[in-house]
Design an enzyme around this catalytic site. Structure first.
Site, PDB file in Angstrom:
ATOM      1  N   SER A  80     -20.320  -5.430 -22.861  1.00 14.09           N
ATOM      2  CA  SER A  80     -20.471  -5.404 -24.207  1.00 14.09           C
ATOM      3  C   SER A  80     -19.908  -6.546 -24.909  1.00 14.09           C
ATOM      4  CB  SER A  80     -19.846  -3.991 -24.990  1.00 14.09           C
ATOM      5  OG  SER A  80     -18.463  -3.986 -24.687  1.00 14.09           O
ATOM      6  N   LYS A 118     -28.011   1.563 -30.654  1.00 14.97           N
ATOM      7  CA  LYS A 118     -28.021   0.117 -30.557  1.00 14.97           C
ATOM      8  C   LYS A 118     -29.590  -0.249 -30.518  1.00 14.97           C
ATOM      9  CE  LYS A 118     -23.574  -0.136 -28.147  1.00 14.97           C
ATOM     10  NZ  LYS A 118     -23.193   1.225 -28.415  1.00 14.97           N
ATOM     11  N   HIS A 142     -25.945  -1.251 -23.569  1.00 17.38           N
ATOM     12  CA  HIS A 142     -26.548  -2.536 -24.172  1.00 17.38           C
ATOM     13  C   HIS A 142     -27.791  -3.043 -23.291  1.00 17.38           C
ATOM     14  CE1 HIS A 142     -23.194  -3.012 -26.569  1.00 17.38           C
ATOM     15  NE2 HIS A 142     -22.412  -2.401 -25.976  1.00 17.38           N
TER      16      HIS A 142
END
Length: 395
Positions: free
Chosen positions: A175, A235, A203
């Site tokens: 990240s 996300k 991610h």
């Protein structure tokens, strides 16, 4: 009594003090923060789906059908048909046998890791893993051994000298650095030393792999090779919640053992249905990912020409290395004075001496907006400390 105020003042002197911003309106590149209109390059909304009209409509329509609250835990009466539908959709999307819907990514990592390992077991964790992974390891009460970032050779030596149940856990995309774990090599050593591999692809889901199915499928790896896949929906998916996907026996085991799943109220079922709609968009819209990759390439080329030191990342996470905490804060403030929002990341989120600006790009950004960031960076370059290395790492 501990002097909390004194500790806060010390954090301010060290350049480590953190504060919250008050954002008004929906999440999008041009947002209002603390009453100011800013162009944001620090969101994890990588595909621009957090304010997508179709997802907003899906949530609104679902509320009339499901109501608002989850009302109870999944094991009481909170497991709604909408949750089940999302779990089936996530399993199909990630090419796995089954999936389990958690309330947050933090809760997923805490619950999964502490359920799959315990006293007498050993967990091997990449040194740059996310805080939620670290805390899940601590909660498990297993022995925890950290290996150097991406250092598969070091991990293999540790595995070879360890007996008993072994768990290897890694981020798929890291990240703060934006690089991708060496998943194929991790699979090889886990197979050779009978270790269970857990990958948190928070991610990577939506951004990497065929139709955005994540870093594991981008590497061509199966459920047999990576048994446990964790992902978040807050996300790139643009909604809320998280999931773990894998063999049915492991999902059933987690229903029995994962405390952060068992002892919390279920997420609003309408959010689950909105997440299904968002996954449909991700699966069908390669153009978003193509545009995002073009922005990433443009940013890397121009920022390196300006003399900024970047990390070897091909993902939307593009850190600008600064080093000094105060210098990172000064660069962030200077950009904000030009209407650009990029946050400074400092220890303990990153190692000492590696403070940075974490630039994140979104498919919702236009080329013109990216050029505004690059123009602002050109004007702020003089703020970098002289001791910061200026050589870029090419990828």
């Amino acid at each position: 009594m501990r002097d909390f105020a004194l500790e806060i003042e010390q954090r301010k002197r060290d350049g480590l003090y953190r504060s919250r911003r008050l954002v008004s309106g929906p999440q999008k590149p041009e947002l209002v923060a603390d009453g100011a209109e800013l162009l944001s390059f620090c969101s994890n909304d990588y595909l621009g789906l957090a304010n997508h009209s179709g997802n907003v409509a899906a949530l609104r329509d679902a509320l009339a059908e499901t109501g608002l609250g989850g009302a109870a835990s999944h094991l009481v009466c909170g497991h709604h048909d909408a949750h089940h539908q999302l779990e089936q959709r996530l399993a199909a999307f990630t090419r796995r046998s089954s999936a389990l819907f958690f309330s947050t990514g933090y809760m997923a990592n805490m619950g999964v890791i502490s359920a799959l390992a315990g006293r007498g077991d050993t967990i091997f964790s990449d040194r740059l893993n996310h805080a939620s992974i670290i805390d899940g390891c601590i909660l498990s009460r297993a022995r925890v051994r950290r290996y150097g970032h991406g250092d598969v050779a070091a991990l293999e030596r540790m595995l070879a000298e360890t007996s008993g149940h072994k768990l290897v856990v890694t981020d798929g995309v890291f990240s703060m650095d934006g690089d991708i774990a060496p998943l194929k090599e991790l699979v090889r050593v886990c197979k050779a030393h009978d270790a269970l591999l857990v990958v948190d692809d928070a991610h990577g889901i939506g951004v990497l792999g065929p139709q955005g199915r994540g870093s594991v499928l981008e590497a061509g790896l199966s459920e047999d090779e990576v048994p446990v896949l964790i992902g978040t929906l807050g996300k790139a998916v643009g909604t809320s919640g998280a999931f773990v996907a894998g063999p049915e026996v492991l999902m059933d085991y987690l229903v029995q053992k994962a405390r952060t799943y068992i002892y919390t109220t279920a997420m609003p079922p309408a959010v689950a249905l909105a997440s299904c709609a968002s996954i449909d968009l991700i699966e069908q819209d390669d153009a978003r990912r193509s545009h995002l990759q073009a922005l990433i390439a443009r940013f890397r080329s121009r920022a390196q020409q300006l003399g900024y030191q970047l990390m070897p990342s091909l993902t939307p996470i593009q850190p600008i290395m600064v080093g000094d905490n105060h210098a990172a804060l000064a660069l962030s403030r200077a950009l904000e004075e030009q209407g650009i929002l990029v946050t400074a990341i400092r220890p303990p989120t990153v190692p000492e001496g590696e403070a940075r600006l974490r630039v994140t790009l979104s498919a919702a950004h236009s080329e013109e907006q990216l050029d505004r960031l690059l123009q602002a960076l050109a004007q702020c370059h003089s703020l970098l400390p002289e001791q910061a290395p200026q050589e870029s790492v090419a990828v």
